[in-house]
Design a protein around this motif. Sequence first.
Motif, PDB file in Angstrom:
ATOM      1  N   THR A   1       0.837  -1.200   0.000  1.00 59.71           N
ATOM      2  CA  THR A   1       0.000   0.000   0.000  1.00 59.71           C
ATOM      3  C   THR A   1       0.868   1.244   0.000  1.00 59.71           C
ATOM      4  OG1 THR A   1      -1.729  -1.145   1.252  1.00 59.71           O
ATOM      5  CG2 THR A   1      -1.862   1.244   1.151  1.00 59.71           C
TER       6      THR A   1
ATOM      7  N   ALA B   1     -16.860  -0.302  -3.870  1.00 60.29           N
ATOM      8  CA  ALA B   1     -17.153  -1.006  -2.622  1.00 60.29           C
ATOM      9  C   ALA B   1     -18.290  -0.291  -1.896  1.00 60.29           C
ATOM     10  CB  ALA B   1     -15.908  -1.067  -1.743  1.00 60.29           C
TER      11      ALA B   1
ATOM     12  N   THR C   1     -12.699   2.233  -3.127  1.00 59.05           N
ATOM     13  CA  THR C   1     -13.443   2.199  -1.871  1.00 59.05           C
ATOM     14  C   THR C   1     -13.365   3.580  -1.244  1.00 59.05           C
ATOM     15  OG1 THR C   1     -13.606   1.193   0.331  1.00 59.05           O
ATOM     16  CG2 THR C   1     -11.409   1.259  -0.658  1.00 59.05           C
TER      17      THR C   1
ATOM     18  N   VAL D   1     -13.674   5.427   1.754  1.00 61.12           N
ATOM     19  CA  VAL D   1     -13.753   5.412   3.222  1.00 61.12           C
ATOM     20  C   VAL D   1     -13.985   6.802   3.784  1.00 61.12           C
ATOM     21  CG1 VAL D   1     -12.330   3.346   3.387  1.00 61.12           C
ATOM     22  CG2 VAL D   1     -11.241   5.593   3.486  1.00 61.12           C
TER      23      VAL D   1
ATOM     24  N   THR E   1      -5.878   0.795   4.563  1.00 62.28           N
ATOM     25  CA  THR E   1      -5.117  -0.126   3.719  1.00 62.28           C
ATOM     26  C   THR E   1      -6.094  -1.142   3.138  1.00 62.28           C
ATOM     27  OG1 THR E   1      -4.611  -1.469   5.664  1.00 62.28           O
ATOM     28  CG2 THR E   1      -2.972   0.147   5.003  1.00 62.28           C
ATOM     29  N   PRO E   2      -6.692  -0.852   2.013  1.00 64.17           N
ATOM     30  CA  PRO E   2      -7.734  -1.726   1.477  1.00 64.17           C
ATOM     31  C   PRO E   2      -7.182  -3.074   1.013  1.00 64.17           C
ATOM     32  CG  PRO E   2      -7.152  -0.043  -0.124  1.00 64.17           C
ATOM     33  CD  PRO E   2      -6.420   0.311   1.139  1.00 64.17           C
TER      34      PRO E   2
ATOM     35  N   ASN F   1      -9.836  -6.770  -4.089  1.00 67.53           N
ATOM     36  CA  ASN F   1     -10.972  -7.589  -4.481  1.00 67.53           C
ATOM     37  C   ASN F   1     -10.417  -8.794  -5.249  1.00 67.53           C
ATOM     38  OD1 ASN F   1     -13.781  -7.946  -4.461  1.00 67.53           O
ATOM     39  ND2 ASN F   1     -13.966  -7.191  -6.552  1.00 67.53           N
TER      40      ASN F   1
ATOM     41  N   ALA G   1      -8.241   3.511  -2.236  1.00 67.27           N
ATOM     42  CA  ALA G   1      -9.057   4.024  -1.134  1.00 67.27           C
ATOM     43  C   ALA G   1      -8.976   5.549  -1.137  1.00 67.27           C
ATOM     44  CB  ALA G   1      -8.571   3.482   0.206  1.00 67.27           C
TER      45      ALA G   1
ATOM     46  N   SER H   1      -3.565   0.090  -2.816  1.00 68.44           N
ATOM     47  CA  SER H   1      -3.031  -1.245  -2.533  1.00 68.44           C
ATOM     48  C   SER H   1      -2.919  -1.997  -3.848  1.00 68.44           C
ATOM     49  CB  SER H   1      -3.952  -2.020  -1.580  1.00 68.44           C
ATOM     50  OG  SER H   1      -3.902  -1.490  -0.278  1.00 68.44           O
TER      51      SER H   1
END
Length: 469
Positions: free
Chosen positions: A268, A336, A388, A390, A399-400, A403, A411, A437
Amino acid sequence: MLREFRLPDVGEGLTEAEIVRWHVTPGDSVKINQTIVEIETAKAVVELPCPYEGTVSALMADEGQTVDVGTPIISVRTGDGEGPADAGREALADDLVPGVGDGAEPKKEKRQPVLVGYGVKTSATRRRPRKPASPAPVSAPPVSVTPAPVTPAPAARAAATPPAASSAPAVPGNGHAASAGVRVLAKPPVRKLARDLGVDLTALTGTGPQGSITRADVEAAVAAPAPAASGTSATSGTAREEYIPVRGVRKATAQAMVASAFSAPHVTEWLQVDVTGTMEAVRRLRTLPEFAEVKVSPLLLVAKALITAVKRHPMANASWTGEEIVVKHYVNLGIAAATDRGLIVPNVKDADAMSLPDLARALGELTERARAGRCQPAELSGGTITITNVGVFGVDAGTPILNPGEVAILAVGQIRDMPWVVDGQLAVRKVTTLALSFDHRVVDGELGSHVLRDVGAMLEDPLRMLAWS
């Protein structure tokens, strides 16, 4: 004629689903393609239509119950005779589950188009044989018992212990132990409530019609103090621990995240970005007639920036198979979304081919369906890269986890006022933190840095999206 509708496979190879909510009750009239039930699979919540026209005879599975594909869930009385149209619908319903038909020979392995989804291969649903429950004598209306075997929900472990004299197996569908020959008259929602609260229905006296147990009876049993056992003190009826079954979307997500975290070497990188220019661009876009009927948010420009960045660096839009790296020259952009049933990642197909207004519309519609639990299985598979957000939770970054099947995820943190140096002078600017990431087997530090820096540069100056697209 009484016909049973069996739970179909509404995805690719799904073997079970949870009954979320019935839209009909015994005695209701139903038409072909009328929605009769909502089910939750490992991918999404799906509405099932009825393949028959007639009167609902019985609901054969309770709300909250998980049943195998191929299990009868509802019976419908369609009439005395069977005309050609009825026979065709019967054959169509049988095709929902392979091996179900008029002949003795099992059906072929290939999938066939059906009313809802596709039938699974016979080999896909082979399971360890289960011991059949002992049949109970017929002494109550058929709606009180469902023939599908059910594993009691974990919450039922808190139920009161049945009388010692009872050693008979549990009546299928009740969700609790029952004395031999005892049937409980209660509607499916009441049974589900009893399971969730750990109440033994066989220990209650019903106050409803024909002695049926009502929701009030169950709630009264919970409020009443539990009887004291010999040598022990009485305890409150409120459980100190809660058991939440892990199934459906939450179970599938947990398995996928564990598999991803412990198979792909995650790295990341972080970048703080002045997004004052992006916020100004969002305000200007909202005034344009092309965006009058769509939602314009910073996420739209983040999505456009990431799409542009991976088109400049295609290896970040790839997958690892173990034998080769598959580079995708299209972008199915995953978003996400946190829902009541867990985290899901639906994706916008071919997002790279969309205009900015079309992308805004697609993102808005996808987000609404995700929050409502109405995403179709196809929208939850085939993603190539994910965002995502957040920041909507007031978080700066994280720290995603990748998938599964993808090699990068971005993120985006909250956008807030921060002191920033502009042209040598301290100023208050709109700032966010980006975290990328990536799978180090495919994306090395140099490539990951280029992708992250490109996204940041386009959010600092949105005009670069036009220059680099």
